[in-house]
Write a protein that holds these residues in place. Structure first.
Motif, PDB file in Angstrom:
ATOM      1  N   ASN A 194       0.825  -1.215   0.000  1.00  0.00           N
ATOM      2  CA  ASN A 194       0.000   0.000   0.000  1.00  0.00           C
ATOM      3  C   ASN A 194       0.857   1.262   0.000  1.00  0.00           C
ATOM      4  N   MET A 195       1.931   1.257   0.818  1.00  0.00           N
ATOM      5  CA  MET A 195       2.771   2.444   0.889  1.00  0.00           C
ATOM      6  C   MET A 195       3.514   2.675  -0.424  1.00  0.00           C
ATOM      7  N   GLY A 196       4.102   1.624  -0.996  1.00  0.00           N
ATOM      8  CA  GLY A 196       4.828   1.768  -2.256  1.00  0.00           C
ATOM      9  C   GLY A 196       3.931   2.203  -3.396  1.00  0.00           C
ATOM     10  N   THR A 197       2.736   1.638  -3.439  1.00  0.00           N
ATOM     11  CA  THR A 197       1.769   2.021  -4.482  1.00  0.00           C
ATOM     12  C   THR A 197       1.334   3.471  -4.309  1.00  0.00           C
ATOM     13  N   LEU A 198       1.161   3.884  -3.051  1.00  0.00           N
ATOM     14  CA  LEU A 198       0.748   5.258  -2.762  1.00  0.00           C
ATOM     15  C   LEU A 198       1.791   6.259  -3.262  1.00  0.00           C
ATOM     16  N   LEU A 199       3.076   5.998  -2.997  1.00  0.00           N
ATOM     17  CA  LEU A 199       4.112   6.903  -3.477  1.00  0.00           C
ATOM     18  C   LEU A 199       4.184   6.875  -5.000  1.00  0.00           C
ATOM     19  N   ALA A 223       8.458  -5.914  13.930  1.00  0.00           N
ATOM     20  CA  ALA A 223       7.801  -7.064  13.304  1.00  0.00           C
ATOM     21  C   ALA A 223       7.563  -6.799  11.827  1.00  0.00           C
ATOM     22  N   GLY A 224       7.826  -7.813  11.003  1.00  0.00           N
ATOM     23  CA  GLY A 224       7.528  -7.727   9.584  1.00  0.00           C
ATOM     24  C   GLY A 224       8.428  -6.816   8.773  1.00  0.00           C
ATOM     25  N   LYS A 225       9.559  -6.366   9.348  1.00  0.00           N
ATOM     26  CA  LYS A 225      10.432  -5.404   8.661  1.00  0.00           C
ATOM     27  C   LYS A 225      10.855  -5.874   7.266  1.00  0.00           C
ATOM     28  N   GLU A 226      11.359  -7.079   7.160  1.00  0.00           N
ATOM     29  CA  GLU A 226      11.870  -7.568   5.879  1.00  0.00           C
ATOM     30  C   GLU A 226      10.777  -7.575   4.817  1.00  0.00           C
ATOM     31  N   ALA A 227       9.618  -8.122   5.153  1.00  0.00           N
ATOM     32  CA  ALA A 227       8.514  -8.181   4.196  1.00  0.00           C
ATOM     33  C   ALA A 227       8.016  -6.787   3.860  1.00  0.00           C
ATOM     34  N   TYR A 228       7.931  -5.937   4.859  1.00  0.00           N
ATOM     35  CA  TYR A 228       7.419  -4.578   4.664  1.00  0.00           C
ATOM     36  C   TYR A 228       8.299  -3.794   3.689  1.00  0.00           C
ATOM     37  N   ASP A 229       9.595  -3.784   3.944  1.00  0.00           N
ATOM     38  CA  ASP A 229      10.518  -3.020   3.094  1.00  0.00           C
ATOM     39  C   ASP A 229      10.527  -3.549   1.661  1.00  0.00           C
ATOM     40  N   LYS A 230      10.549  -4.861   1.517  1.00  0.00           N
ATOM     41  CA  LYS A 230      10.622  -5.449   0.174  1.00  0.00           C
ATOM     42  C   LYS A 230       9.367  -5.150  -0.637  1.00  0.00           C
ATOM     43  N   THR A 231       8.212  -5.361  -0.051  1.00  0.00           N
ATOM     44  CA  THR A 231       6.977  -5.155  -0.811  1.00  0.00           C
ATOM     45  C   THR A 231       6.764  -3.672  -1.129  1.00  0.00           C
ATOM     46  N   ALA A 232       7.237  -2.778  -0.250  1.00  0.00           N
ATOM     47  CA  ALA A 232       7.120  -1.344  -0.520  1.00  0.00           C
ATOM     48  C   ALA A 232       7.936  -0.957  -1.748  1.00  0.00           C
ATOM     49  N   LEU A 233       9.174  -1.411  -1.805  1.00  0.00           N
ATOM     50  CA  LEU A 233      10.040  -1.080  -2.944  1.00  0.00           C
ATOM     51  C   LEU A 233       9.551  -1.748  -4.225  1.00  0.00           C
ATOM     52  N   ALA A 235       6.428  -2.541  -4.949  1.00  0.00           N
ATOM     53  CA  ALA A 235       5.210  -1.849  -5.385  1.00  0.00           C
ATOM     54  C   ALA A 235       5.530  -0.503  -6.013  1.00  0.00           C
ATOM     55  N   LEU A 236       6.522   0.205  -5.466  1.00  0.00           N
ATOM     56  CA  LEU A 236       6.932   1.489  -6.044  1.00  0.00           C
ATOM     57  C   LEU A 236       7.456   1.288  -7.458  1.00  0.00           C
ATOM     58  N   ALA A 237       8.317   0.286  -7.627  1.00  0.00           N
ATOM     59  CA  ALA A 237       8.895   0.018  -8.947  1.00  0.00           C
ATOM     60  C   ALA A 237       7.822  -0.373  -9.954  1.00  0.00           C
ATOM     61  N   ALA A 238       6.820  -1.128  -9.504  1.00  0.00           N
ATOM     62  CA  ALA A 238       5.758  -1.572 -10.410  1.00  0.00           C
ATOM     63  C   ALA A 238       4.817  -0.426 -10.773  1.00  0.00           C
ATOM     64  N   THR A 239       4.588   0.477  -9.822  1.00  0.00           N
ATOM     65  CA  THR A 239       3.633   1.567 -10.055  1.00  0.00           C
ATOM     66  C   THR A 239       4.268   2.742 -10.801  1.00  0.00           C
ATOM     67  N   ALA A 240       5.502   3.073 -10.447  1.00  0.00           N
ATOM     68  CA  ALA A 240       6.203   4.209 -11.083  1.00  0.00           C
ATOM     69  C   ALA A 240       7.604   3.762 -11.491  1.00  0.00           C
TER      70      ALA A 240
END
Length: 363
Positions: A194-199, A223-233, A235-240
């Motif tokens: 959600n955060m990566g897509t939002l940016l 908690a969830g740091k590894e998954a959070y950071d990876k999916t954010a980046l 999603a950003l790459a996929a969206t923009a």
């Protein structure tokens, strides 16, 4: 780990007045005359009104049914539950405790909180005592050390004390919900996405699809740091696809430190025009750091955040958006689930997730 103890209480005094025989002129009236709202009590064979003894039996039977309903009601209202947090020191956990007590009270429960103060041994000992004493009929647990609670879960199931455990089933050694056990967790994969897509949306909308990005990673140990950071980046790459991450900062919940780190990053990369990080402090610090440097921050988004300052910045348009976590909704669904499980402690529980909602400026 957090423990709440909830006791269902009846706000009204319930009493039953035993049936007594009516004495006086009214006693000579027929059953139908005395109770006109009741259907006529005719003997289907003899075709005449029941004798007084039959009327009395009917009244006694109905009285017994009413007593059974009242007894069942009182028993239900007296059910007991407990909630155990990690500690009451962090404001967020103290706020959760107060919220659960208030919500439980609105549902007729008294909620008692046990504070282990991050002591796993104390937490297990306190909950074991409550379960074995029979003082709790349900418990909500934010475990300090899930691995230390294996035997306690078995005991709770044997005692038919349903549990609501914070975390994924896998974190507790299971592959799904269990009889009498419900799990509740934050979906960090979804939160990062959600955060990566939002940016990415902001960059496409305001910066023509191209941006120099400063990324604030989730704090180490969360908690969830590894998954959070990876999916954010991802999603950003996929969206923009035209966005480029030039530096990653170590996450922090200290706004002053975050502002210092962002200011230093701007000195090395003066063309940074987009920022994202989890929590409220990083995105708010970014606004201050860019303003102090006399620069414009084209896109600023926050993930797993949503305090009053952040929401005000989104409403004002200085922050593009935020991915909020619905802790109030989660508290309600968790408590309601715990209450429902107490009605049938042997039934299989659920796997719940904390609700998430993306809020954009101008929406």
């Amino acid at each position: 780990m957090c423990a709440f103890h909830a006791v269902r209480t009846c706000p009204h005094a319930c009493h039953v007045v035993p049936w007594t025989r009516i004495v006086g002129p009214d006693s000579r009236r027929t059953f139908s005359e005395r109770f006109p709202s009741q259907p006529s009590r005719l003997d289907p064979v003899r075709g005449r009104h029941l004798r007084p003894a039959g009327a009395r039996r009917l009244l006694v039977q109905r009285l017994r049914q009413r007593i059974r309903r009242l007894v069942g009601f009182v028993r239900y209202r007296q059910e007991d539950a407990r909630l155990l947090p990690l500690s009451l020191a962090p404001p967020a956990l103290k706020g959760l405790s107060e919220g659960v007590k208030g919500y439980g009270g609105s549902k007729g429960w008294d909620v008692l909180v046990q504070d282990p103060n991050f002591d796993a041994t104390k937490q297990v000992t306190d909950l074991s005592t409550v379960i074995n004493s029979g003082k709790a009929s349900a418990a909500w647990v934010l475990a300090v050390a899930p691995a230390s609670m294996g035997s306690l879960i078995t005991t709770a199931q044997a005692k038919q004390v349903p549990l609501l455990l914070n975390g994924k089933p896998e974190e507790w050694g299971f592959d799904d919900a269990q009889p009498g056990i419900t799990f509740d967790y934050i979906d960090y994969d979804l939160a990062g996405q959600n955060m990566g897509t939002l940016l990415g949306d902001c960059i496409n909308e305001k910066l023509d699809g191209k941006a120099t990005v400063l990324f604030g990673a989730a704090p180490t140990g969360t908690a969830g740091k590894e998954a959070y950071d990876k999916t954010a980046l991802d999603a950003l790459a996929a969206t923009a696809p035209g966005a480029k991450v030039v530096q990653t900062l170590e996450g922090t919940t200290d706004r002053a430190k975050a502002q210092t780190d962002i200011t230093a990053a701007l000195q090395g990369h003066p063309d940074i025009d987009a920022y994202m990080s989890s929590g409220d402090e990083g995105p708010l610090a970014a606004l201050s750091a860019f303003a102090a440097a006399g620069k414009k921050l084209g896109c600023d988004v926050a993930g797993t955040a949503g305090n009053e300052e952040t929401m005000a910045a989104v409403e004002a348009g200085t922050m593009y958006g935020v991915n909020t976590l619905g802790f109030q909704e989660d508290m309600a669904q968790s408590f309601d689930t715990l209450v429902k499980m107490s009605e049938d402690p042997t039934a299989k529980g659920l796997v719940l997730t904390v609700p998430q909602k993306v809020v954009k400026s101008g929406s």
